[in-house]
Design an enzyme around this catalytic site. Structure first.
Site, PDB file in Angstrom:
ATOM      1  N   ASN A   9       0.854  -1.189   0.000  1.00  0.00           N
ATOM      2  CA  ASN A   9       0.000   0.000   0.000  1.00  0.00           C
ATOM      3  C   ASN A   9       0.894   1.244   0.000  1.00  0.00           C
ATOM      4  O   ASN A   9       1.487   1.578   1.014  1.00  0.00           O
ATOM      5  CB  ASN A   9      -0.901  -0.032   1.249  1.00  0.00           C
ATOM      6  CG  ASN A   9      -1.767   1.201   1.389  1.00  0.00           C
ATOM      7  OD1 ASN A   9      -1.889   2.005   0.454  1.00  0.00           O
ATOM      8  ND2 ASN A   9      -2.376   1.363   2.552  1.00  0.00           N
ATOM      9  N   LYS A  11      -0.039   4.249  -0.256  1.00  0.00           N
ATOM     10  CA  LYS A  11      -0.725   5.419   0.315  1.00  0.00           C
ATOM     11  C   LYS A  11      -0.542   6.617  -0.617  1.00  0.00           C
ATOM     12  O   LYS A  11      -0.458   6.430  -1.824  1.00  0.00           O
ATOM     13  CB  LYS A  11      -0.233   5.683   1.744  1.00  0.00           C
ATOM     14  CG  LYS A  11      -0.295   4.413   2.597  1.00  0.00           C
ATOM     15  CD  LYS A  11      -0.071   4.637   4.064  1.00  0.00           C
ATOM     16  CE  LYS A  11      -0.146   3.291   4.794  1.00  0.00           C
ATOM     17  NZ  LYS A  11      -0.084   3.413   6.240  1.00  0.00           N
ATOM     18  N   HIS A  90      -9.679   1.584   5.011  1.00  0.00           N
ATOM     19  CA  HIS A  90      -8.409   1.762   5.730  1.00  0.00           C
ATOM     20  C   HIS A  90      -8.614   2.752   6.886  1.00  0.00           C
ATOM     21  O   HIS A  90      -9.359   3.725   6.739  1.00  0.00           O
ATOM     22  CB  HIS A  90      -7.339   2.280   4.768  1.00  0.00           C
ATOM     23  CG  HIS A  90      -5.961   2.180   5.338  1.00  0.00           C
ATOM     24  ND1 HIS A  90      -5.495   3.063   6.266  1.00  0.00           N
ATOM     25  CD2 HIS A  90      -4.973   1.281   5.131  1.00  0.00           C
ATOM     26  CE1 HIS A  90      -4.262   2.726   6.610  1.00  0.00           C
ATOM     27  NE2 HIS A  90      -3.916   1.641   5.936  1.00  0.00           N
ATOM     28  N   GLU A  92      -6.908   5.092   7.944  1.00  0.00           N
ATOM     29  CA  GLU A  92      -6.585   6.483   7.598  1.00  0.00           C
ATOM     30  C   GLU A  92      -7.772   7.159   6.918  1.00  0.00           C
ATOM     31  O   GLU A  92      -7.964   8.370   7.038  1.00  0.00           O
ATOM     32  CB  GLU A  92      -5.326   6.519   6.716  1.00  0.00           C
ATOM     33  CG  GLU A  92      -4.078   6.181   7.541  1.00  0.00           C
ATOM     34  CD  GLU A  92      -2.928   5.611   6.745  1.00  0.00           C
ATOM     35  OE1 GLU A  92      -2.949   5.681   5.508  1.00  0.00           O
ATOM     36  OE2 GLU A  92      -1.984   5.073   7.380  1.00  0.00           O
ATOM     37  N   GLU A 139      -5.807  -4.542  10.910  1.00  0.00           N
ATOM     38  CA  GLU A 139      -4.758  -3.529  11.049  1.00  0.00           C
ATOM     39  C   GLU A 139      -4.998  -2.702  12.311  1.00  0.00           C
ATOM     40  O   GLU A 139      -5.729  -1.701  12.268  1.00  0.00           O
ATOM     41  CB  GLU A 139      -4.767  -2.593   9.839  1.00  0.00           C
ATOM     42  CG  GLU A 139      -4.457  -3.266   8.523  1.00  0.00           C
ATOM     43  CD  GLU A 139      -3.801  -2.296   7.547  1.00  0.00           C
ATOM     44  OE1 GLU A 139      -2.756  -2.658   6.997  1.00  0.00           O
ATOM     45  OE2 GLU A 139      -4.305  -1.177   7.371  1.00  0.00           O
ATOM     46  N   GLY A 145       2.432   2.297  10.719  1.00  0.00           N
ATOM     47  CA  GLY A 145       3.456   3.317  10.522  1.00  0.00           C
ATOM     48  C   GLY A 145       4.265   3.654  11.762  1.00  0.00           C
ATOM     49  O   GLY A 145       4.959   4.670  11.793  1.00  0.00           O
ATOM     50  N   SER A 176       3.181  -2.142  10.366  1.00  0.00           N
ATOM     51  CA  SER A 176       4.625  -2.255  10.583  1.00  0.00           C
ATOM     52  C   SER A 176       5.183  -3.637  10.215  1.00  0.00           C
ATOM     53  O   SER A 176       6.068  -4.155  10.899  1.00  0.00           O
ATOM     54  CB  SER A 176       4.983  -1.865  12.012  1.00  0.00           C
ATOM     55  OG  SER A 176       4.636  -0.507  12.251  1.00  0.00           O
TER      56      SER A 176
HETATM   57  P1  PGA Z   1       2.705   0.287   7.590  1.00  0.00           P
HETATM   58  O1  PGA Z   1       1.241   0.546   6.986  1.00  0.00           O
HETATM   59  O2  PGA Z   1       3.168  -1.041   7.034  1.00  0.00           O
HETATM   60  O3  PGA Z   1       3.527   1.427   7.089  1.00  0.00           O
HETATM   61  O4  PGA Z   1       2.567   0.240   9.052  1.00  0.00           O
HETATM   62  C1  PGA Z   1       0.314  -0.483   6.862  1.00  0.00           C
HETATM   63  C2  PGA Z   1      -0.988   0.047   6.353  1.00  0.00           C
HETATM   64  O5  PGA Z   1      -1.440   1.090   6.831  1.00  0.00           O
HETATM   65  O6  PGA Z   1      -1.614  -0.540   5.459  1.00  0.00           O
END
Ligand code: PGA
Length: 214
Positions: A9, A11, A90, A92, A139, A145, A176
């Site tokens: 992803n 983003k 997601h 976010e 998640e 992140g 992560s």
């Molecule tokens: P990350 O993000 O691997 O950078 O923690 C995962 C995600 O939000 O899909």
């Protein structure tokens, strides 16, 4: 061998030029039981689709509406021209764009009607999962992140619970995930793959993550 899904992803990262550079350094091989998907910004989708990559392409969101007078939105039918997959829900999007379970259910319906396969993200084992999604991604928000992943054992327990409750065939873990820790997740009996964000941005790191997943 159990089948695995590895869905990168990006983003809101990378221009088309940067995507081209990434493609120039991405060299990876994987078995037929592994599905690799790269979920990229909309304007990168068409560019990567034209390159006929060895991985599948996905969008990171979809409009809750169809084609028409919805300024700024991208419909499922428009995405389907370039991609087979879409991420919906997601954290976010839930947090920064106020997406509710109701709005997300509409997005799922649009995606399904256009033949897109859906990765539906949930932050825990209790979130409502609309029927018809293909893959659920567990998640935990605090792990995204932060460099602070869930433990593989706990992720496995949550994912086993989601599978027992929802009948979703495939549930993956995100938060992560790195090339160094990926095998600890994919080695768990209930975990069907991973959704790496940061670790998909560098082509060599993402290739190593794919290799190490087995
Ligand atoms: P990350 O993000 O691997 O950078 O923690 C995962 C995600 O939000 O899909």
């Amino acid at each position: 061998m159990k089948s695995l899904i590895i869905a990168g992803n990006w983003k809101s990262n990378k221009t088309v030029k940067e995507a081209e550079d990434w493609m120039g350094t991405f060299h990876a091989a994987w078995d037929t039981d592994t599905t690799v998907i790269l979920c990229v910004p909309y304007m990168v989708l068409g560019f990567l689709a034209a390159k006929k990559p060895q991985f599948l392409l996905g969008a990171q969101d979809v409009s809750a509406f169809g084609d028409g007078a919805y300024t700024g939105e991208v419909s499922a039918r428009q995405i389907k021209e370039f991609a087979e997959w879409v991420i919906i829900g997601h954290s976010e999007r839930r947090k920064n764009f106020g997406e509710t379970d109701e709005a997300l259910a509409k997005k799922v319906e649009q995606a399904k009607n256009s033949g897109l396969k859906i990765i539906y993200c949930v932050p825990d084992g209790n979130t409502v999962i609309p029927t018809g999604v293909d893959v659920v991604a567990y998640e935990p928000v605090w792990a995204i992140g932060t460099g602070n992943s869930d433990t593989p054992e706990n992720a496995n327990t949550v994912i086993a619970g989601i599978k027992a409750k929802s009948q979703v065939p495939k549930v993956i873990y995100g938060g992560s995930v790195t090339a160094a820790n990926v095998a600890s997740f994919t080695g768990q009996p209930s975990i069907d793959g991973v959704l790496p964000g940061g670790a998909s941005l560098d082509a060599e790191t993402f290739a190593a993550l794919i290799t190490n997943a087995r």
